[in-house]
Design a protein around this motif. Structure first.
Motif, PDB file in Angstrom:
ATOM      1  N   UNK A   1       0.845  -1.164   0.000  1.00  0.00           N
ATOM      2  CA  UNK A   1       0.000   0.000   0.000  1.00  0.00           C
ATOM      3  C   UNK A   1       0.896   1.235   0.000  1.00  0.00           C
ATOM      4  N   UNK A   2       0.475   2.257  -0.775  1.00  0.00           N
ATOM      5  CA  UNK A   2       1.277   3.477  -0.876  1.00  0.00           C
ATOM      6  C   UNK A   2       0.391   4.706  -0.671  1.00  0.00           C
ATOM      7  N   UNK A   3       1.016   5.775  -0.239  1.00  0.00           N
ATOM      8  CA  UNK A   3       0.366   7.077  -0.063  1.00  0.00           C
ATOM      9  C   UNK A   3       1.008   8.053  -1.033  1.00  0.00           C
ATOM     10  N   UNK A   4       0.183   8.705  -1.842  1.00  0.00           N
ATOM     11  CA  UNK A   4       0.649   9.778  -2.704  1.00  0.00           C
ATOM     12  C   UNK A   4       0.071  11.068  -2.146  1.00  0.00           C
ATOM     13  N   UNK A   5       0.897  11.778  -1.406  1.00  0.00           N
ATOM     14  CA  UNK A   5       0.473  13.022  -0.783  1.00  0.00           C
ATOM     15  C   UNK A   5       0.668  14.199  -1.708  1.00  0.00           C
ATOM     16  N   UNK A   6       0.122  15.305  -1.282  1.00  0.00           N
ATOM     17  CA  UNK A   6       0.286  16.550  -2.020  1.00  0.00           C
ATOM     18  C   UNK A   6       1.418  17.361  -1.429  1.00  0.00           C
ATOM     19  N   UNK A   7       1.344  18.650  -1.602  1.00  0.00           N
ATOM     20  CA  UNK A   7       2.366  19.554  -1.088  1.00  0.00           C
ATOM     21  C   UNK A   7       2.398  19.455   0.436  1.00  0.00           C
ATOM     22  N   UNK A   8       3.549  19.116   0.990  1.00  0.00           N
ATOM     23  CA  UNK A   8       3.668  18.786   2.413  1.00  0.00           C
ATOM     24  C   UNK A   8       3.329  19.931   3.352  1.00  0.00           C
ATOM     25  N   UNK A   9       3.461  21.154   2.896  1.00  0.00           N
ATOM     26  CA  UNK A   9       3.241  22.277   3.810  1.00  0.00           C
ATOM     27  C   UNK A   9       1.789  22.743   3.843  1.00  0.00           C
ATOM     28  N   UNK A  10       0.883  22.000   3.240  1.00  0.00           N
ATOM     29  CA  UNK A  10      -0.524  22.392   3.277  1.00  0.00           C
ATOM     30  C   UNK A  10      -1.245  21.671   4.407  1.00  0.00           C
ATOM     31  N   UNK A  11      -2.145  22.398   5.040  1.00  0.00           N
ATOM     32  CA  UNK A  11      -2.907  21.837   6.153  1.00  0.00           C
ATOM     33  C   UNK A  11      -3.712  20.622   5.702  1.00  0.00           C
ATOM     34  N   UNK A  12      -4.346  20.717   4.529  1.00  0.00           N
ATOM     35  CA  UNK A  12      -5.181  19.600   4.059  1.00  0.00           C
ATOM     36  C   UNK A  12      -4.346  18.339   3.858  1.00  0.00           C
ATOM     37  N   UNK A  13      -3.148  18.480   3.321  1.00  0.00           N
ATOM     38  CA  UNK A  13      -2.312  17.296   3.123  1.00  0.00           C
ATOM     39  C   UNK A  13      -1.894  16.703   4.456  1.00  0.00           C
ATOM     40  N   UNK A  14      -1.537  17.547   5.397  1.00  0.00           N
ATOM     41  CA  UNK A  14      -1.123  17.054   6.709  1.00  0.00           C
ATOM     42  C   UNK A  14      -2.262  16.295   7.391  1.00  0.00           C
ATOM     43  N   UNK A  15      -3.479  16.855   7.320  1.00  0.00           N
ATOM     44  CA  UNK A  15      -4.641  16.202   7.920  1.00  0.00           C
ATOM     45  C   UNK A  15      -4.946  14.875   7.224  1.00  0.00           C
ATOM     46  N   UNK A  16      -4.905  14.857   5.917  1.00  0.00           N
ATOM     47  CA  UNK A  16      -5.224  13.642   5.170  1.00  0.00           C
ATOM     48  C   UNK A  16      -4.173  12.572   5.397  1.00  0.00           C
ATOM     49  N   UNK A  17      -2.921  12.964   5.400  1.00  0.00           N
ATOM     50  CA  UNK A  17      -1.835  12.018   5.641  1.00  0.00           C
ATOM     51  C   UNK A  17      -1.960  11.391   7.030  1.00  0.00           C
ATOM     52  N   UNK A  18      -2.213  12.219   8.019  1.00  0.00           N
ATOM     53  CA  UNK A  18      -2.379  11.713   9.383  1.00  0.00           C
ATOM     54  C   UNK A  18      -3.583  10.774   9.468  1.00  0.00           C
ATOM     55  N   UNK A  19      -4.680  11.143   8.815  1.00  0.00           N
ATOM     56  CA  UNK A  19      -5.871  10.297   8.813  1.00  0.00           C
ATOM     57  C   UNK A  19      -5.623   8.936   8.187  1.00  0.00           C
ATOM     58  N   UNK A  20      -4.890   8.918   7.088  1.00  0.00           N
ATOM     59  CA  UNK A  20      -4.567   7.649   6.428  1.00  0.00           C
ATOM     60  C   UNK A  20      -3.728   6.780   7.353  1.00  0.00           C
ATOM     61  N   UNK A  21      -2.696   7.361   7.942  1.00  0.00           N
ATOM     62  CA  UNK A  21      -1.822   6.576   8.822  1.00  0.00           C
ATOM     63  C   UNK A  21      -2.583   6.043  10.033  1.00  0.00           C
ATOM     64  N   UNK A  22      -3.457   6.863  10.620  1.00  0.00           N
ATOM     65  CA  UNK A  22      -4.240   6.408  11.773  1.00  0.00           C
ATOM     66  C   UNK A  22      -5.209   5.297  11.377  1.00  0.00           C
ATOM     67  N   UNK A  23      -5.861   5.430  10.239  1.00  0.00           N
ATOM     68  CA  UNK A  23      -6.801   4.406   9.791  1.00  0.00           C
ATOM     69  C   UNK A  23      -6.078   3.089   9.507  1.00  0.00           C
ATOM     70  N   UNK A  24      -4.944   3.166   8.848  1.00  0.00           N
ATOM     71  CA  UNK A  24      -4.183   1.942   8.568  1.00  0.00           C
ATOM     72  C   UNK A  24      -3.716   1.278   9.859  1.00  0.00           C
ATOM     73  N   UNK A  25      -3.208   2.077  10.791  1.00  0.00           N
ATOM     74  CA  UNK A  25      -2.737   1.535  12.068  1.00  0.00           C
ATOM     75  C   UNK A  25      -3.882   0.847  12.818  1.00  0.00           C
ATOM     76  N   UNK A  26      -5.070   1.429  12.723  1.00  0.00           N
ATOM     77  CA  UNK A  26      -6.244   0.836  13.381  1.00  0.00           C
ATOM     78  C   UNK A  26      -6.479  -0.599  12.899  1.00  0.00           C
ATOM     79  N   UNK A  27      -6.177  -0.858  11.643  1.00  0.00           N
ATOM     80  CA  UNK A  27      -6.367  -2.180  11.069  1.00  0.00           C
ATOM     81  C   UNK A  27      -5.075  -3.003  11.007  1.00  0.00           C
ATOM     82  N   UNK A  28      -4.036  -2.531  11.665  1.00  0.00           N
ATOM     83  CA  UNK A  28      -2.773  -3.256  11.693  1.00  0.00           C
ATOM     84  C   UNK A  28      -2.020  -3.221  10.381  1.00  0.00           C
TER      85      UNK A  28
END
Length: 149
Positions: A1-28
């Motif tokens: 599984x891979x994550x293709x993020x956007x521009x790292x300094x944007x709030x939306x990218x930071x929120x989405x990236x964190x959400x993806x990592x938390x959701x994946x961790x929830x499922x191991x």
């Protein structure tokens, strides 16, 4: 599984990236790869090609927005990779074009009208009281399952 993020300094990218990592961790689960684009279709194609050409066996690519996800769908077609049979691809925003094309995109619908209303409410509060603290408001999103994932 891979994550293709956007521009790292944007709030939306930071929120989405964190959400993806938390959701994946929830499922191991965890990411095998992470790359960054600039939220454009062309960066989705170029970064998608880089991910698909890597030696990783990716079963899914999660993108920070629909434009990049549609670019990854195009990259997969260029490489003869079938979506979703060989790799699932998801986006975020549910732009009108996400439902069209060679493979209708599974995405997350971002409620733009509700977000805009909340932003205006916050602006009004700030104008009335310039000393108020900054606030972060999160609005609910909806998964829109389609053919790509």
């Amino acid at each position: 599984m891979a994550w293709l993020g956007g521009t790292a300094d944007t709030f939306s990218d930071q929120e989405r990236s964190q959400g993806v990592e938390e959701a994946l961790a929830h499922y191991g689960l965890s990411l095998q790869a992470q790359r960054r684009g600039n939220f454009s279709l062309s960066s989705g194609v170029s970064e998608g090609l880089a991910l698909l050409d890597s030696r990783l066996s990716l079963d899914a690519i999660i993108c920070a927005n629909d434009a990049m996800a549609l670019g990854v769908v195009e990259a997969a077609a260029q490489r003869g990779i079938r979506v979703p049979d060989d790799v699932a691809i998801t986006g975020f925003d549910d732009v009108p074009g996400a439902a069209w094309g060679r493979c209708p995109l599974t995405t997350v619908r971002n409620p733009v009208n509700e977000t805009a209303l909340e932003a205006l409410r916050l602006l009004e509060t700030r104008v009335q009281d310039p000393t108020c603290d900054n606030q972060v408001i999160r609005v609910g999103v909806t998964l829109v399952p389609r053919s790509s994932g």
